[in-house]
Write a protein that holds these residues in place. Structure first.
Motif, short mmCIF file in Angstrom:
data_model
loop_
_atom_site.label_atom_id
_atom_site.label_comp_id
_atom_site.label_asym_id
_atom_site.label_seq_id
_atom_site.Cartn_x
_atom_site.Cartn_y
_atom_site.Cartn_z
N GLU A 111 0.82 -1.21 0.00
CA GLU A 111 0.00 0.00 0.00
C GLU A 111 0.86 1.27 0.00
OE1 GLU A 111 -3.22 0.49 -0.25
OE2 GLU A 111 -3.74 -1.63 -0.38
N LEU A 112 1.88 1.30 0.84
CA LEU A 112 2.74 2.48 0.93
C LEU A 112 3.51 2.70 -0.38
CD1 LEU A 112 4.12 2.05 4.56
CD2 LEU A 112 2.40 3.70 3.77
N THR A 113 3.92 1.61 -1.02
CA THR A 113 4.62 1.72 -2.30
C THR A 113 3.70 2.30 -3.37
OG1 THR A 113 6.07 -0.15 -1.79
CG2 THR A 113 5.84 0.44 -4.11
N GLU A 114 2.45 1.88 -3.37
CA GLU A 114 1.50 2.41 -4.35
C GLU A 114 1.28 3.91 -4.15
OE1 GLU A 114 -1.08 -1.66 -5.21
OE2 GLU A 114 -1.97 -0.06 -4.01
N VAL A 115 1.16 4.33 -2.89
CA VAL A 115 1.02 5.77 -2.60
C VAL A 115 2.28 6.51 -3.04
CG1 VAL A 115 0.86 7.49 -0.75
CG2 VAL A 115 -0.59 5.45 -0.69
N LEU A 116 3.44 5.94 -2.74
CA LEU A 116 4.71 6.55 -3.13
C LEU A 116 4.81 6.68 -4.64
CD1 LEU A 116 7.46 7.63 -2.16
CD2 LEU A 116 8.33 5.27 -2.29
N TYR A 117 4.32 5.69 -5.36
CA TYR A 117 4.34 5.71 -6.83
C TYR A 117 3.49 6.85 -7.37
CZ TYR A 117 3.35 4.29 -11.65
OH TYR A 117 3.19 4.28 -13.01
N VAL A 118 2.30 7.03 -6.82
CA VAL A 118 1.43 8.12 -7.25
C VAL A 118 2.10 9.46 -6.98
CG1 VAL A 118 -0.78 9.29 -6.84
CG2 VAL A 118 -0.70 6.79 -6.97
N LEU A 119 2.74 9.61 -5.81
CA LEU A 119 3.44 10.85 -5.47
C LEU A 119 4.63 11.07 -6.40
CD1 LEU A 119 3.41 10.65 -1.56
CD2 LEU A 119 1.95 12.05 -3.03
N PHE A 120 5.29 9.98 -6.77
CA PHE A 120 6.42 10.03 -7.70
C PHE A 120 5.96 10.59 -9.05
CE2 PHE A 120 8.72 7.82 -11.16
CZ PHE A 120 10.04 8.18 -10.87
N LEU A 121 4.83 10.11 -9.54
CA LEU A 121 4.31 10.60 -10.82
C LEU A 121 3.89 12.07 -10.73
CD1 LEU A 121 2.10 7.58 -12.01
CD2 LEU A 121 4.45 8.15 -12.69
N LEU A 122 3.28 12.44 -9.61
CA LEU A 122 2.88 13.83 -9.43
C LEU A 122 4.10 14.74 -9.39
CD1 LEU A 122 0.06 13.43 -6.75
CD2 LEU A 122 -0.22 14.05 -9.16
N GLY A 123 5.19 14.25 -8.80
CA GLY A 123 6.42 15.02 -8.78
C GLY A 123 6.97 15.24 -10.18
N LEU A 124 6.90 14.18 -11.00
CA LEU A 124 7.37 14.31 -12.38
C LEU A 124 6.51 15.30 -13.17
CD1 LEU A 124 8.16 10.60 -13.37
CD2 LEU A 124 9.73 12.36 -12.54
#
Length: 246
Positions: free
Chosen positions: A227-240
């Motif tokens: 779950e935390l990795t999925e949230v981190l992935y979404v934040l990663f994309l938003l950062g990009l």
């Protein structure tokens, strides 16, 4: 194929074949974790493509995340809540493990589950529609790859439990196989390939923290890691997106 179906049915509520014979090497199906994520992701992306024509983005994202929870039975969300209830209870290791096994949800668990769902919903809403559809395909893939990393070279913190099927029983070859499978799928979106090293590092840090707190990993912590990795992935994309890279 039988092992993949067993793994799919173990991790989700999707039933393909009932009463499949027991597989003594069931744990080897961990290499299919990213493929299970792909099945989930394709369902979510197709549903998203249909619903986005009927509802505003925030409603569509909310319905898609609700569908995701329904498809998995909230399995990993439950692990996330239990992990935070136990880890941040300020109790002894033994008491933490008891709290994590308790079916009741505490304040810490409720808070982290709510924030996890909100970050996914509003994160997907903020992404451009085409990118959001790709993110829905890859998010479950990368979350389950993190579970493979989480089970690798980890000590099982309990004497028995479902997590013991995989934890510390994953070979280097199986980790490599799962990584290759996830990387091939991630070719759908080249930017997401760069996230795989990030989730590898995050998995190492999470395992280290779990070892410090409860002296190992459990099924709940594997769910939390997903779950935390999925949230981190979404934040990663938003950062990009913010950096005009994505």
């Amino acid at each position: 194929m039988k092992r993949f179906i067993l793994t799919l049915q173990f991790l989700t509520r999707i039933t393909v074949v009932k009463d499949l014979p027991y597989d003594q090497d069931f744990k080897k199906g961990i290499i299919y974790f990213p493929l299970v994520g792909l099945v989930l992701g394709l369902i979510l992306a197709i549903a998203y493509k249909g619903l986005i024509y009927l509802f505003p983005p925030v409603i569509t994202s909310s319905l898609i995340i609700a569908l995701y929870v329904a498809l998995t039975g909230g399995l990993h969300l439950d692990g996330l809540g239990d992990t935070f209830d136990g880890f941040y209870s300020s109790r002894t290791r033994e008491r933490m493990l008891e709290i994590m096994k308790d079916s009741r949800l505490g304040t810490n668990g409720v808070i982290v589950i709510i924030f996890s769902l909100l970050l996914k919903i509003f994160g997907l809403t903020t992404l451009p529609q085409e990118k959001a559809a790709l993110a829905l395909i890859l998010m479950p893939v990368l979350g389950r790859l993190a579970q493979v990393y989480g089970a690798f070279q980890s000590k099982y913190a309990r004497e028995e439990g479902l997590g013991n099927i995989y934890i510390d029983k994953v070979t280097g070859l199986e980790v490599l196989s799962a990584t290759v499978i996830a990387s091939i799928i991630a070719l759908l979106d080249w930017s997401s390939l760069a996230f795989i090293p990030v989730l590898w590092i995050f998995s190492i840090l999470f395992k280290a923290h779990s070892k410090k707190v409860i002296d190992g990993m459990t099924g709940d912590t594997l769910g939390a890691l997903c779950e935390l990795t999925e949230v981190l992935y979404v934040l990663f994309l938003l950062g990009l997106v913010s950096l005009n890279i994505y």
